[in-house]
Design a protein around this motif. Structure first.
Motif, PDB file in Angstrom:
ATOM      1  N   VAL A  50       9.434   9.484  23.060  1.00 11.25           N
ATOM      2  CA  VAL A  50       9.392   8.740  21.796  1.00 11.25           C
ATOM      3  C   VAL A  50       8.196   9.247  21.000  1.00 11.25           C
ATOM      4  O   VAL A  50       7.078   9.290  21.500  1.00 11.25           O
ATOM      5  CB  VAL A  50       9.257   7.217  22.042  1.00 11.25           C
ATOM      6  CG1 VAL A  50       9.123   6.472  20.722  1.00 11.25           C
ATOM      7  CG2 VAL A  50      10.455   6.692  22.834  1.00 11.25           C
ATOM      8  N   MET A  51       8.455   9.666  19.768  1.00 16.17           N
ATOM      9  CA  MET A  51       7.439  10.311  18.938  1.00 16.17           C
ATOM     10  C   MET A  51       6.256   9.397  18.635  1.00 16.17           C
ATOM     11  O   MET A  51       6.445   8.258  18.228  1.00 16.17           O
ATOM     12  CB  MET A  51       8.121  10.724  17.624  1.00 16.17           C
ATOM     13  CG  MET A  51       7.267  11.545  16.701  1.00 16.17           C
ATOM     14  SD  MET A  51       7.064  13.193  17.377  1.00 16.17           S
ATOM     15  CE  MET A  51       5.351  13.498  17.079  1.00 16.17           C
ATOM     16  N   ASN A  52       5.062   9.924  18.819  1.00 18.47           N
ATOM     17  CA  ASN A  52       3.836   9.224  18.424  1.00 18.47           C
ATOM     18  C   ASN A  52       3.579   9.546  16.945  1.00 18.47           C
ATOM     19  O   ASN A  52       3.232  10.660  16.588  1.00 18.47           O
ATOM     20  CB  ASN A  52       2.679   9.724  19.299  1.00 18.47           C
ATOM     21  CG  ASN A  52       1.356   9.091  18.958  1.00 18.47           C
ATOM     22  OD1 ASN A  52       1.186   8.498  17.890  1.00 18.47           O
ATOM     23  ND2 ASN A  52       0.401   9.216  19.871  1.00 18.47           N
ATOM     24  N   ARG A  53       3.745   8.538  16.105  1.00 17.03           N
ATOM     25  CA  ARG A  53       3.677   8.748  14.647  1.00 17.03           C
ATOM     26  C   ARG A  53       2.288   9.235  14.225  1.00 17.03           C
ATOM     27  O   ARG A  53       2.150   9.954  13.243  1.00 17.03           O
ATOM     28  CB  ARG A  53       4.025   7.427  13.967  1.00 17.03           C
ATOM     29  CG  ARG A  53       4.519   7.559  12.547  1.00 17.03           C
ATOM     30  CD  ARG A  53       5.856   8.283  12.451  1.00 17.03           C
ATOM     31  NE  ARG A  53       6.046   8.798  11.100  1.00 17.03           N
ATOM     32  CZ  ARG A  53       6.959   9.699  10.778  1.00 17.03           C
ATOM     33  NH1 ARG A  53       7.772  10.183  11.685  1.00 17.03           N
ATOM     34  NH2 ARG A  53       7.058  10.115   9.547  1.00 17.03           N
ATOM     35  N   GLU A  54       1.264   8.796  14.939  1.00 23.08           N
ATOM     36  CA  GLU A  54      -0.102   9.168  14.593  1.00 23.08           C
ATOM     37  C   GLU A  54      -0.260  10.695  14.604  1.00 23.08           C
ATOM     38  O   GLU A  54      -0.905  11.270  13.729  1.00 23.08           O
ATOM     39  CB  GLU A  54      -1.052   8.514  15.607  1.00 23.08           C
ATOM     40  CG  GLU A  54      -2.507   8.531  15.212  1.00 23.08           C
ATOM     41  CD  GLU A  54      -2.786   7.889  13.849  1.00 23.08           C
ATOM     42  OE1 GLU A  54      -3.683   8.392  13.173  1.00 23.08           O
ATOM     43  OE2 GLU A  54      -2.099   6.914  13.478  1.00 23.08           O
ATOM     44  N   LYS A  81      -0.375   9.758  24.199  1.00 22.16           N
ATOM     45  CA  LYS A  81       0.240  11.082  24.207  1.00 22.16           C
ATOM     46  C   LYS A  81       1.304  11.228  23.116  1.00 22.16           C
ATOM     47  O   LYS A  81       1.688  10.258  22.482  1.00 22.16           O
ATOM     48  CB  LYS A  81       0.798  11.359  25.594  1.00 22.16           C
ATOM     49  CG  LYS A  81      -0.353  11.472  26.595  1.00 22.16           C
ATOM     50  CD  LYS A  81       0.079  11.933  27.937  1.00 22.16           C
ATOM     51  CE  LYS A  81      -1.165  12.123  28.811  1.00 22.16           C
ATOM     52  NZ  LYS A  81      -0.812  12.423  30.194  1.00 22.16           N
ATOM     53  N   ILE A  82       1.781  12.436  22.955  1.00 24.21           N
ATOM     54  CA  ILE A  82       2.665  12.703  21.818  1.00 24.21           C
ATOM     55  C   ILE A  82       4.035  12.042  21.996  1.00 24.21           C
ATOM     56  O   ILE A  82       4.653  11.632  21.027  1.00 24.21           O
ATOM     57  CB  ILE A  82       2.792  14.229  21.543  1.00 24.21           C
ATOM     58  CG1 ILE A  82       3.591  14.492  20.255  1.00 24.21           C
ATOM     59  CG2 ILE A  82       3.402  14.980  22.721  1.00 24.21           C
ATOM     60  CD1 ILE A  82       3.505  15.921  19.753  1.00 24.21           C
ATOM     61  N   PHE A  83       4.496  11.898  23.242  1.00 23.55           N
ATOM     62  CA  PHE A  83       5.813  11.285  23.449  1.00 23.55           C
ATOM     63  C   PHE A  83       5.782  10.122  24.436  1.00 23.55           C
ATOM     64  O   PHE A  83       6.833   9.701  24.934  1.00 23.55           O
ATOM     65  CB  PHE A  83       6.817  12.337  23.942  1.00 23.55           C
ATOM     66  CG  PHE A  83       7.023  13.460  22.967  1.00 23.55           C
ATOM     67  CD1 PHE A  83       7.474  13.200  21.670  1.00 23.55           C
ATOM     68  CD2 PHE A  83       6.764  14.772  23.321  1.00 23.55           C
ATOM     69  CE1 PHE A  83       7.654  14.237  20.763  1.00 23.55           C
ATOM     70  CE2 PHE A  83       6.946  15.816  22.422  1.00 23.55           C
ATOM     71  CZ  PHE A  83       7.387  15.541  21.132  1.00 23.55           C
ATOM     72  N   SER A  84       4.589   9.639  24.780  1.00 27.59           N
ATOM     73  CA  SER A  84       4.533   8.500  25.709  1.00 27.59           C
ATOM     74  C   SER A  84       3.315   7.659  25.383  1.00 27.59           C
ATOM     75  O   SER A  84       2.467   8.042  24.580  1.00 27.59           O
ATOM     76  CB  SER A  84       4.448   8.985  27.162  1.00 27.59           C
ATOM     77  OG  SER A  84       3.112   9.280  27.509  1.00 27.59           O
ATOM     78  N   GLY A  85       3.206   6.520  26.053  1.00 25.72           N
ATOM     79  CA  GLY A  85       2.096   5.608  25.780  1.00 25.72           C
ATOM     80  C   GLY A  85       0.872   5.860  26.645  1.00 25.72           C
ATOM     81  O   GLY A  85      -0.124   5.159  26.532  1.00 25.72           O
ATOM     82  N   ALA A  86       0.910   6.892  27.515  1.00 23.25           N
ATOM     83  CA  ALA A  86      -0.223   7.145  28.406  1.00 23.25           C
ATOM     84  C   ALA A  86      -1.444   7.606  27.615  1.00 23.25           C
ATOM     85  O   ALA A  86      -1.316   8.223  26.562  1.00 23.25           O
ATOM     86  CB  ALA A  86       0.162   8.200  29.447  1.00 23.25           C
ATOM     87  N   SER A  87      -2.624   7.309  28.149  1.00 24.10           N
ATOM     88  CA  SER A  87      -3.876   7.638  27.465  1.00 24.10           C
ATOM     89  C   SER A  87      -4.144   9.147  27.476  1.00 24.10           C
ATOM     90  O   SER A  87      -3.747   9.858  28.396  1.00 24.10           O
ATOM     91  CB  SER A  87      -5.037   6.917  28.146  1.00 24.10           C
ATOM     92  OG  SER A  87      -6.263   7.474  27.723  1.00 24.10           O
TER      93      SER A  87
END
Lengths: 477, 485
Positions: A50-54, A20-26
């Motif tokens: 936390v920003m997902n750089r991808e 996800k855009i701000f978390s590690g969830a799928s």
């Protein structure tokens, strides 16, 4: 009076990041409700984004592709409103400084190409889903989708007809798939559109009052919803009324739009910069890296496919609209070492209909480009006929092995033995005297019947062209 | 008299195995029970504490121990803990247990601390007296008719009363330093970004900062070193290591320039407070520090600026408490709107509601520019004032609060006079700077007086170091309220 409609589109492009855009969830689609929502997604007290750089790099790739400006520094803002599927009570979005500003897409219209300006594209998180069925009058909340990265692409009000709106949407759809930033699946909501629609007397410079149409999740519905809305607005004005600014929901079953909320009920979202996220920085170096890895864009691809493969404009357009399809095509041409037109026919014909029948994407095709190339090779070198090739294709589709194995195992090789063909031709000439007489009398068409009989007798394994020639030779002597 | 020992002394006893962590833990649990009238704790976890004390003893027996192994501590009830409910002092979260530990909680546990319980606080950290807590007010151990300060009032009262050797707190506008001053403690608000905010329930995200409430600068260094440092889960966290305990304490005062802002030494400050601060400065001067005059000309704008920005952020941060997923849910609701309105009306106290209203107002269309945007500009100006002052000095000094602890109930009817308690502290949060309050005397009625040290961004060392040097010369930090010795 002659009316003109003015349309601007806001498209939500779901970015295909793994998490996800701000978390590690799928972000995978279709999981059981609330199994793909972590503490950040459900807005637990104390959690932080936390920003997902991808997602950022994908947004930048899009910005470069539309020739827009990538802001070196953009800002996340909170859009505040209460809704049960919005866990934090605010959506993290971008407001004053989006990641992409400006840009354009060119569309084809009956009057030639038109440039549609893009105002901006910004990153934001998706909300969850409210489920109103199956809960006996209660509402269920599924937060799996909460926090999925979206790129909202906002166009200027440059579109002048429902058809242009659809052309723009299709162009955008092709682009985001070519850039590999979105899977483009409209049923699953990966590509969603809101339309701002207004009408004005033709020639009038000032814009009319607009309505925002929501919930239009297919190209067809976009066109129909806008058509309905234009008629409705013209009707209101011609009856002496005036259009009110409001949000309207499209109902595809009844094919109409209905008011959802008026201007008075419009939210005050109280945007302000999100203090949990520092400004988003994209460096020149990162941009250079993205630029150097930029795939061929749809317009360039179309031009190149049409010219280097001698394709018709229609075929080239169809292939260029789906970069996976175009890649498949080029790989097959390479495997067959040519025969581009024949391969295009196979891909857009037999292969596409098989894929459609089983709702598969080209990347899921059980027949690989190499297999198709090999199949074409076997047609080319006269090992099999085009008709037999369709049979081999069916077997390839069902995973019965490689092209040459199928041909060998099922004895599908064309009969190249002239004696055997010659005998079959003689047998047919003997068996169908009246048709033979017709051919001799100059009725060329009847040759086809005789060829068909020979093919039938050889179970399709004779080369039809060779049979044709042989019959002509034998009957003219 | 185990409860009178410093962290360092406790560590020595534990490591020499003169006392076990279990004994120590029991001792403090007994004291918490004995002095429960102070109302300093919201939750006590006897079972969990004894279990981790046993673990700590095992490590100590194997000589595998750090600075804090086996030492009991308490957390302000704003830090999420898996084992104990996290109420934030609110009815809204009275029944909430987080499924995770805050980074600060985890780090201190990793350092070997034994978490005994969660301390009382102003609701959602909004208050300067601990009187807004849903769990009732906390008494100041120095005089139980007085407030301990807030919002980390429970942490301050419990450390001052020697119910716990050290506790965590959070500081958004003075919530560590003001209670430290009122209770005679050393309270550190680190630079913004030093201590992870992950798992610390947000009040005003751009101002909130966790830190320790301890009896001495030395204890503060030990706690800060263990709880701080970069955390990838907090995007505002700073990627720089915390200095070692020795680095934090080892400072030569000679040549250190202490800046005295004229604005902090004006007539609004009690004479007793000013007197003690000046005496403290003389001691520091004797040890080689130089006193210089500086100015923070825009500090008067601090309170109005703070009371726009903090409520604005709070109004948004507290939106998640809607009765849908966790927290208080009203039984009265018939519709969705009702559910929101009733749950929030019932779950939040008056001060929290006041700030949500202010925050919502200043962010509203038509008011945003005049309030929120203006406040952001003033914030920059205030920050620039500090930068200019630090051209002339290394540490800024002054009273932490204009007065000593006030009486319970004295200011509850007048929010503005309550807000003015933070007049010297909240500009520091606006600028994101590190700041420390240390005890420098007692007033005529025997109430502690605090002096505030403000440092350059990331320079906690000068603050803790200065306080440590001062504490080597003086014994204010060792004073204990009589009934709790």
């Amino acid at each position: 009076m002659e009316w003109e409609c003015v349309i601007g589109l806001e498209v939500h492009v779901q970015l295909k990041t793994k998490s996800k855009i701000f978390s590690g969830a799928s972000t995978a689609f279709g999981a059981d409700a609330n199994t793909q929502a972590c503490g950040v997604d459900i807005g637990l007290p104390g959690v932080l984004p936390v920003m997902n750089r991808e997602a950022v790099l994908m947004a930048a790739r899009f910005g470069l592709a539309i020739d827009g400006a990538i802001n070196e520094l953009s800002v996340f803002a909170r859009k505040n409103y209460f809704y049960p599927d919005l866990p934090k009570g605010y959506q993290i979005s971008q407001f004053e400084i989006p990641v992409v500003e400006g840009g354009q897409l060119e569309i084809e219209t009956p009057n030639g190409p038109r440039t549609i300006r893009i105002t901006r594209a910004h990153l934001e998180e998706d909300a969850g889903k409210s489920l109103h069925e199956d809960f006996h009058g209660l509402t269920g909340i599924d937060l799996n989708r909460a926090g999925t990265p979206l790129l909202e692409v906002v166009s200027e009000p440059d579109l002048r007809s429902p058809e242009e709106a659809v052309a723009y949407l299709k162009k955008l759809h092709t682009l985001v798939r070519t850039l590999k930033i979105c899977d483009g699946n409209m049923q699953e909501g990966s590509f969603r559109c809101d339309a701002n629609v207004s009408v004005r007397p033709k020639g009038e410079a000032q814009l009319g009052t607009r309505a925002e149409l929501k919930n239009i999740n297919s190209f067809r519905f976009v066109e129909r919803a806008i058509y309905f809305e234009i008629d409705r607005q013209i009707g209101v004005i011609e009856d002496g009324g005036s259009v009110v600014q409001e949000t309207r929901l499209y109902d595809p079953d009844k094919d109409l739009t209905r008011s959802m909320r008026g201007k008075e009920e419009a939210h005050d979202y109280r945007y302000f910069p999100d203090p949990d996220l520092p400004p988003l920085v994209i460096t020149k170096k990162e941009l250079d890296a993205i630029r150097s890895e930029m795939p061929e864009l749809p317009d360039a691809k179309l031009t190149r496919l049409a010219s280097s493969y001698e394709l018709s404009n229609d075929d080239a357009t169809l292939l260029a609209a789906d970069s996976d399809l175009a890649d498949f095509f080029e790989a097959a041409v390479k495997a067959a070492n040519g025969e581009s037109r024949l391969i295009a026919n196979w891909i857009l014909g037999d292969l596409s209909s098989a894929l459609n029948r089983e709702s598969l994407s080209i990347s899921e095709s059980p027949v690989s480009p190499e297999m198709l190339g090999q199949l074409i090779n076997r047609i080319k070198d006269n090992t099999i006929s085009g008709k037999i090739a369709k049979q081999v294709f069916g077997d390839l589709w069902h995973g019965k092995g490689q092209v040459d194995d199928i041909i060998r195992d099922q004895g599908l090789t064309q009969i190249t033995d002239t004696d055997a063909i010659s005998k079959a031709v003689d047998d047919v000439i003997t068996a169908f005297p009246s048709q033979v007489d017709q051919v001799r009398a100059g009725e060329e068409k009847v040759i086809g019947f005789l060829v068909g009989q020979v093919m039938k007798a050889t179970s399709g394994k004779a080369n039809p062209q060779a049979v044709n020639n042989l019959i002509k030779t034998k009957l003219s002597s | 008299m185990l409860h009178l020992l410093s962290l360092k002394a406790l560590r020595e006893r534990l490591q020499k195995r003169e006392v076990s962590s279990v004994e120590l833990t029991k001792h403090f649990i007994d004291r918490i029970a004995k002095f429960s009238d102070l109302n300093a704790f919201i939750s006590v976890d006897e079972e969990g504490a004894l279990a981790s004390a046993e673990d700590a003893d095992k490590s100590l027996n194997k000589n595998q121990s750090g600075n804090l192994t086996g030492i009991p501590i308490a957390h302000k009830d704003i830090f999420c803990t898996k084992r104990l409910r996290t109420t934030c002092g609110s009815k809204m979260l009275a029944g909430f247990t987080a499924p995770y530990d805050a980074t600060v909680v985890q780090r201190l546990a990793n350092a070997g601390c034994v978490t005994i319980g969660k301390t009382n606080m102003d609701e959602f950290a909004m208050g300067s007296s601990n009187e807004t807590s849903f769990f009732g007010n906390v008494k100041n151990p120095w005089q139980t008719s007085r407030v301990p300060g807030g919002s980390s009032g429970g942490s301050a009262a419990s450390v001052a009363a020697r119910l716990i050797p050290a506790a965590t707190g959070t500081d958004t506008g003075g919530s560590i330093r003001q209670p430290a001053a009122f209770c005679g403690l050393t309270g550190l608000k680190p630079s913004y970004g030093r201590v992870s905010r992950y798992g610390m329930i947000a009040f005003a995200s751009s101002l909130d900062q966790g830190g320790p409430l301890t009896r001495s600068a030395e204890d503060s260094a030990i706690m800060f070193n263990a709880m701080g440092g970069f955390d990838p889960k907090d995007s505002t966290s700073i990627e720089r290591p915390i200095p070692s305990v020795n680095e934090l304490l080892d400072l030569d005062l000679r040549g250190l320039r202490l800046g005295l802002p004229t604005e902090f030494f004006d007539s609004s400050v009690d004479t007793a407070v000013l007197g003690s601060v000046r005496e403290a400065l003389q001691i520091l001067e004797k040890r080689g520090a130089q006193l210089v005059d500086v100015s923070l000309p825009n500090s008067a704008a601090g309170i109005p600026c703070y009371y726009v920005i903090a409520p604005a952020e709070a109004s948004s941060n507290l939106s998640r408490f809607d009765g849908v997923r966790f927290g208080h849910r009203s039984e009265q609701a018939d519709s969705l709107l009702d559910l929101y309105e009733c749950s929030r009306a019932e779950g939040f106290g008056e001060e929290v509601k006041r700030r949500i209203l202010i925050g919502t107002y200043v962010l509203s269309a038509g008011y945003y520019d005049a309030y929120y945007l203006k406040a952001q500009k003033i914030r920059r100006v205030i920050s620039d004032d500090f930068t200019k002052a630090f051209e002339k000095c290394d540490v800024i000094v002054g009273p932490t609060t204009p007065s000593t602890a006030f009486k319970i109930g004295e200011k509850t009817q007048d929010p503005v006079s309550m807000y003015l308690n933070d007049i010297f502290t909240n500009t520091v949060n606006l600028a994101g700077l590190p700041s420390l309050s240390m005890p420098v005397g007692l007033d005529g009625s025997g109430l502690p007086i605090g002096m505030q040290l403000i440092g350059r961004f990331m320079d906690e060392t000068s603050l803790i170091g200065t306080a440590h040097q001062f504490q080597l010369e003086t014994d204010w930090h060792e004073r204990c309220p009589e009934d709790f010795a």
